[in-house]
Write an enzyme that holds these catalytic residues in place. Structure first.
Site, short mmCIF file in Angstrom:
data_model
loop_
_atom_site.label_atom_id
_atom_site.label_comp_id
_atom_site.label_asym_id
_atom_site.label_seq_id
_atom_site.Cartn_x
_atom_site.Cartn_y
_atom_site.Cartn_z
N CYS A 267 -15.23 35.74 -1.31
CA CYS A 267 -15.44 34.38 -1.83
C CYS A 267 -14.61 33.29 -1.19
O CYS A 267 -15.14 32.26 -0.78
CB CYS A 267 -15.16 34.37 -3.33
SG CYS A 267 -16.30 35.41 -4.22
N PHE A 268 -13.30 33.50 -1.12
CA PHE A 268 -12.42 32.39 -0.75
C PHE A 268 -12.80 31.77 0.60
O PHE A 268 -13.01 30.57 0.71
CB PHE A 268 -10.96 32.84 -0.73
CG PHE A 268 -10.34 32.95 -2.09
CD1 PHE A 268 -11.10 32.70 -3.23
CD2 PHE A 268 -9.01 33.29 -2.24
CE1 PHE A 268 -10.54 32.80 -4.49
CE2 PHE A 268 -8.43 33.39 -3.50
CZ PHE A 268 -9.19 33.15 -4.62
C1 UDX Z 1 -12.12 35.12 -6.62
C2 UDX Z 1 -11.83 34.24 -7.84
O1 UDX Z 1 -10.57 34.60 -8.42
C3 UDX Z 1 -12.95 34.38 -8.84
O2 UDX Z 1 -12.75 33.49 -9.93
C4 UDX Z 1 -14.27 34.07 -8.18
O3 UDX Z 1 -15.34 34.26 -9.07
C5 UDX Z 1 -14.47 34.95 -6.96
O4 UDX Z 1 -13.38 34.81 -6.07
P1 UDX Z 1 -11.83 37.71 -6.04
O5 UDX Z 1 -12.15 37.31 -4.64
O6 UDX Z 1 -12.55 38.87 -6.62
O7 UDX Z 1 -12.08 36.49 -7.03
O8 UDX Z 1 -10.28 38.07 -6.12
P2 UDX Z 1 -8.92 37.25 -6.39
O9 UDX Z 1 -8.17 37.95 -7.43
O10 UDX Z 1 -9.13 35.81 -6.59
O11 UDX Z 1 -8.12 37.48 -5.02
C6 UDX Z 1 -8.56 36.95 -3.78
C7 UDX Z 1 -7.56 37.27 -2.69
O12 UDX Z 1 -6.35 36.53 -2.85
C8 UDX Z 1 -7.14 38.75 -2.66
O13 UDX Z 1 -7.06 39.21 -1.33
C9 UDX Z 1 -5.78 38.73 -3.31
O14 UDX Z 1 -4.98 39.80 -2.91
C10 UDX Z 1 -5.24 37.40 -2.83
N1 UDX Z 1 -4.19 36.84 -3.70
C11 UDX Z 1 -4.49 36.52 -4.99
C12 UDX Z 1 -2.92 36.64 -3.21
O15 UDX Z 1 -2.63 36.94 -2.05
N2 UDX Z 1 -1.97 36.11 -4.04
C13 UDX Z 1 -2.23 35.76 -5.34
O16 UDX Z 1 -1.33 35.27 -6.02
C14 UDX Z 1 -3.54 35.99 -5.81
#
Ligand code: UDX
Length: 470
Positions: A267-268
């Site tokens: 997603c991101f």
């Molecule tokens: C994200 C959004 O959180 C969610 O609301 C949306 O619907 C879809 O995209 P997701 O991609 O499943 O969800 O996972 P998320 O928990 O958001 O983590 C994304 C990435 O960021 C992961 O690689 C995670 O390890 C990283 N991350 C997250 C960090 O490096 N640090 C953090 O503090 C949080």
């Protein structure tokens, strides 16, 4: 039975599968036939198996008979993938809407009664209106279609909990009477388990943009923290202390401030690119640059982590065995899309290391599939020769010069894993690079490891190698 709302969901991936499972559980929704019918569901999510087993064959049905599903449904959820385009105009930034368009055409082809179409996939702003246009242009029977935007905010690894206890449910609709009525209908489905005050009705554009905005702002938090982690590593500040201090300010908040080797997931990156693409298309270049920087920092963080590994291992990893623990983009999922671990593994392999990857949920073929992305077939062949998928931590670590933690699985925490045993089987000096801040560095240093953690200075204070700029 007859006035029960029937929902069809097109797409059974990370959004469609869990969403409909919870909908079936909570709202007693009737859907159609067979599909996800084995005991090993196609995706892993904590708690999903139990929910599916409880509803499957009763209120939850999986089917490949799309015609029947559409015809019987009052509401059609569209949760198909919208990957970033790989070729053509907008390659690398624009979303590929092929699947969405084909859903709209399929719905138009098979519908025999009025439908509410719910866009659940993350899409560029304006997609609801595209779906509406396609339906309107292919409507010989004069049916009434309402297209709603109802973005999904679940995160992988916590999907069931996020669906059961959402912070909010966002429903975007046309603001005319028909649109508002459709929004109310969808609202009543969620109202079976979500407090009405948490169900937020807005116009379609706000809804579509909010989804991109929420993900972009979350990713931006991680990039902000990771940018600070680089500063911490060269100054002696400790990123965990800095983020804790910042997070204690209620205006900032303590969640989502974990430094890492970089964010991944489907997603991101895609949503930021989508935001950049819209901004660019609207000639808002400064806005595009602003969001693009979130990705720049993320790419920088991944490469920086690998540079640190190589630099600390006496500037060479050639023929050294490196154990990579974790390949999924975060814990509690087997999903590897855009995982930062892939960049780490590729770069180490290209620097001639022998990389052994262990992950409790990632299968070898998904690992290789992800490693293949963004490199030529020839490059991939070279990389693949250097990579082994290991069945256990000890297999990966035996004879290794370094352990690199890429995913924060609980089993890699020093409270759960026997690091003394790992240390014993490694070549010395035994390096441990923690890309997730999950180990206690001083505890592991006492065992004998040379520990390097994201966001704090090198354990070898006298070693200036790490500070060198290229
Ligand atoms: C994200 C959004 O959180 C969610 O609301 C949306 O619907 C879809 O995209 P997701 O991609 O499943 O969800 O996972 P998320 O928990 O958001 O983590 C994304 C990435 O960021 C992961 O690689 C995670 O390890 C990283 N991350 C997250 C960090 O490096 N640090 C953090 O503090 C949080």
């Amino acid at each position: 039975q007859s006035n029960m709302v029937k929902v069809a969901c097109l797409g059974a991936g990370y959004v469609g599968g869990p969403t409909c499972a919870v909908l079936a559980l909570k709202a007693q929704v009737q859907e159609r036939i067979a599909g996800w019918n084995s005991n090993e569901l196609p995706i892993y999510e904590p708690g999903l198996h139990e929910v599916v087993m409880q509803c499957r064959g009763k209120t939850l049905f999986f089917t490949t008979d799309i015609k029947k599903a559409i015809q019987e449904a009052d509401i059609v959820f569209v949760s198909v993938q919208t990957p970033t385009k790989k070729t053509g105009i907008g390659a690398g930034v624009a979303s590929d809407l092929t699947y969405i368009e084909s859903c709209a055409r399929t719905i138009a082809e098979h519908s025999e009664s009025d439908k509410i179409i719910v866009e659940k996939s993350t899409v560029p702003c304006g997609t609801a209106s595209v779906i509406q246009t396609i339906l309107k242009a292919n409507n010989p029977k004069g049916l009434k279609y309402q297209v709603l935007s109802n973005p999904e905010f679940l995160a992988e690894g916590t999907a069931i909990d996020d669906l059961m206890n959402p912070d909010r449910v966002l429903i975007g609709s046309n603001t005319d009477a028909g649109g508002l009525e459709a929004a109310q209908k969808l609202k009543s489905l969620y109202a079976a388990w979500v407090e009405p005050s948490k169900i937020f009705l807005v116009n379609t554009w706000s809804s579509e943009l909010s989804k991109l905005a929420a993900n972009a702002m979350l990713a931006q938090r991680v990039s902000s923290v990771n940018a600070l982690s680089a500063l911490c590593e060269v100054t002696g500040a400790n990123v965990s202390e800095v983020t804790r201090a910042c997070g204690m300010d209620q205006r900032i908040g303590k969640h989502f401030l974990q430094a890492s080797l970089g964010f991944g997931g489907s997603c991101f990156q895609k949503d930021i690119q989508s935001l950049v693409y819209i901004s660019q298309s609207l000639h808002l270049n400064e806005v595009a640059d602003y969001w693009r920087q979130v990705m720049t920092i993320n790419d920088y963080q991944k490469v920086r982590f690998v540079k640190r590994i190589i630099s600390r291992m006496f500037d060479t990893v050639t023929h050294k065995k490196i154990a990579v623990l974790g390949f999924a983009f975060k814990k509690n999922t087997g999903d590897t899309r855009e995982t930062a671990a892939a960049t780490v593994v590729r770069l180490l392999a290209q620097d001639n290391a022998n990389v052994f990857v262990y992950d409790p949920k990632v299968k070898e073929d998904s690992m290789l599939f992800e490693l293949r992305q963004g490199v030529s077939e020839q490059e991939f062949q070279q990389i693949q020769k250097k990579i082994t998928h290991s069945k256990s931590v000890l297999e990966a670590c035996s004879g290794a010069d370094a352990v690199v933690i890429c995913t924060e699985w609980d089993e890699f925490k020093d409270t759960n894993m026997n690091y003394e045993e790992v240390y014993k089987v490694m070549r010395k000096p035994a390096f441990l690079f923690d890309g997730r801040l999950i180990v206690n560095a001083s505890k592991l240093s006492k065992i004998g490891f040379q520990v390097e953690v994201i966001g704090s200075a090198s354990s070898q204070k006298h070693d200036t190698r790490f500070y060198k700029e290229e």
